[in-house]
Write a protein that holds these residues in place. Sequence first.
Motif, PDB file in Angstrom:
ATOM      1  N   VAL A 117     -25.994 -29.075  18.651  1.00 44.74           N
ATOM      2  CA  VAL A 117     -26.319 -30.303  18.606  1.00 44.74           C
ATOM      3  C   VAL A 117     -25.578 -31.499  18.314  1.00 44.74           C
ATOM      4  N   ARG A 118     -26.903 -32.372  18.202  1.00 44.41           N
ATOM      5  CA  ARG A 118     -26.091 -33.854  18.521  1.00 44.41           C
ATOM      6  C   ARG A 118     -25.354 -34.911  17.461  1.00 44.41           C
ATOM      7  N   ALA A 119     -24.855 -36.188  17.334  1.00 48.11           N
ATOM      8  CA  ALA A 119     -24.829 -36.743  16.960  1.00 48.11           C
ATOM      9  C   ALA A 119     -25.421 -38.220  15.996  1.00 48.11           C
ATOM     10  N   VAL A 120     -25.281 -37.634  14.438  1.00 44.59           N
ATOM     11  CA  VAL A 120     -26.510 -38.602  14.560  1.00 44.59           C
ATOM     12  C   VAL A 120     -25.502 -39.920  13.321  1.00 44.59           C
ATOM     13  N   PHE A 121     -25.696 -41.242  12.904  1.00 42.83           N
ATOM     14  CA  PHE A 121     -25.321 -41.924  12.045  1.00 42.83           C
ATOM     15  C   PHE A 121     -26.071 -41.989  11.127  1.00 42.83           C
ATOM     16  N   HIS A 122     -25.195 -41.945   9.501  1.00 43.63           N
ATOM     17  CA  HIS A 122     -25.706 -42.536   7.977  1.00 43.63           C
ATOM     18  C   HIS A 122     -25.223 -43.539   7.682  1.00 43.63           C
ATOM     19  N   ALA A 129     -20.152 -46.465   9.063  1.00 42.55           N
ATOM     20  CA  ALA A 129     -21.138 -45.250   9.164  1.00 42.55           C
ATOM     21  C   ALA A 129     -20.397 -43.664   9.330  1.00 42.55           C
ATOM     22  N   LEU A 130     -21.723 -42.703   8.581  1.00 42.96           N
ATOM     23  CA  LEU A 130     -20.442 -41.726   8.940  1.00 42.96           C
ATOM     24  C   LEU A 130     -21.091 -40.727   9.738  1.00 42.96           C
ATOM     25  N   TYR A 131     -21.077 -39.742  10.629  1.00 42.14           N
ATOM     26  CA  TYR A 131     -21.103 -39.299  11.616  1.00 42.14           C
ATOM     27  C   TYR A 131     -21.680 -37.811  10.742  1.00 42.14           C
ATOM     28  N   ARG A 132     -22.472 -37.731  11.593  1.00 48.05           N
ATOM     29  CA  ARG A 132     -23.175 -35.785  10.625  1.00 48.05           C
ATOM     30  C   ARG A 132     -23.610 -35.316  12.694  1.00 48.05           C
ATOM     31  N   PHE A 133     -24.191 -34.146  11.962  1.00 43.25           N
ATOM     32  CA  PHE A 133     -24.519 -34.063  13.375  1.00 43.25           C
ATOM     33  C   PHE A 133     -25.879 -32.723  13.160  1.00 43.25           C
ATOM     34  N   ALA A 134     -27.317 -33.186  14.115  1.00 46.88           N
ATOM     35  CA  ALA A 134     -28.118 -32.788  13.616  1.00 46.88           C
ATOM     36  C   ALA A 134     -28.680 -31.754  14.950  1.00 46.88           C
ATOM     37  N   PRO A 135     -29.696 -30.989  14.838  1.00 48.08           N
ATOM     38  CA  PRO A 135     -30.139 -30.220  16.050  1.00 48.08           C
ATOM     39  C   PRO A 135     -30.116 -31.060  17.547  1.00 48.08           C
ATOM     40  N   ALA A 136     -29.743 -30.229  18.553  1.00 47.02           N
ATOM     41  CA  ALA A 136     -30.344 -31.254  20.183  1.00 47.02           C
ATOM     42  C   ALA A 136     -31.858 -31.503  20.443  1.00 47.02           C
ATOM     43  N   GLN A 137     -32.280 -32.266  20.888  1.00 52.49           N
ATOM     44  CA  GLN A 137     -33.594 -31.258  21.241  1.00 52.49           C
ATOM     45  C   GLN A 137     -33.373 -30.885  22.396  1.00 52.49           C
ATOM     46  N   ARG A 138     -34.470 -29.515  22.629  1.00 61.36           N
ATOM     47  CA  ARG A 138     -34.719 -28.871  23.256  1.00 61.36           C
ATOM     48  C   ARG A 138     -35.177 -28.721  25.032  1.00 61.36           C
ATOM     49  N   THR A 139     -35.368 -29.054  25.836  1.00 63.00           N
ATOM     50  CA  THR A 139     -35.253 -29.219  27.114  1.00 63.00           C
ATOM     51  C   THR A 139     -36.291 -27.970  27.977  1.00 63.00           C
ATOM     52  N   GLY A 140     -36.765 -28.539  28.576  1.00 63.47           N
ATOM     53  CA  GLY A 140     -38.120 -27.836  29.116  1.00 63.47           C
ATOM     54  C   GLY A 140     -38.672 -27.176  28.445  1.00 63.47           C
TER      55      GLY A 140
END
Length: 141
Positions: A117-122, A129-140
């Motif tokens: 996951v990666r941090a996102v901010f709302h 702003a609140l920190y929350r997490f979303a799925p991280a971008q998949r590479t490859g």
Amino acid sequence: MSTELPRLAPRIDPDTAAFWEGTTRGVLLLERCPDCQTVIWYPRGGFCPACGKFSAVTFEAAGTGTVYSFTVVHRGLGEYAGVTPFVIAYVELDEGPRVMTNIVDVDPSEVHVGMPVRAVFHDTGEGSALYRFAPAQRTGA
């Protein structure tokens, strides 16, 4: 999940002001003790709970981690009553500490332990702003 989570403004005090100012800029800030190298969560105004010194310094975290534990809430209360289901999780940051947060931008049934996951901010609309997490971008491929 089509309903957005509430964006309740956090309580800000002198020990946490720098952290919340960072979230408004889209940056996750942590503290690290230069004496014992402990990475500290939640901001304590320079106090290190590991060695007891007041020398911790703020640094910009990567904002990435993995889901350590989670639950899907199906019956919310108060502001959260109409937005179920939603995910509450502990995310283990790449720097070490575990933070309690929401996992957003994903169907709750797809969340799993070990999920990157990666941090996102709302924005709360109240200067924070609140920190929350979303799925991280998949590479490859």
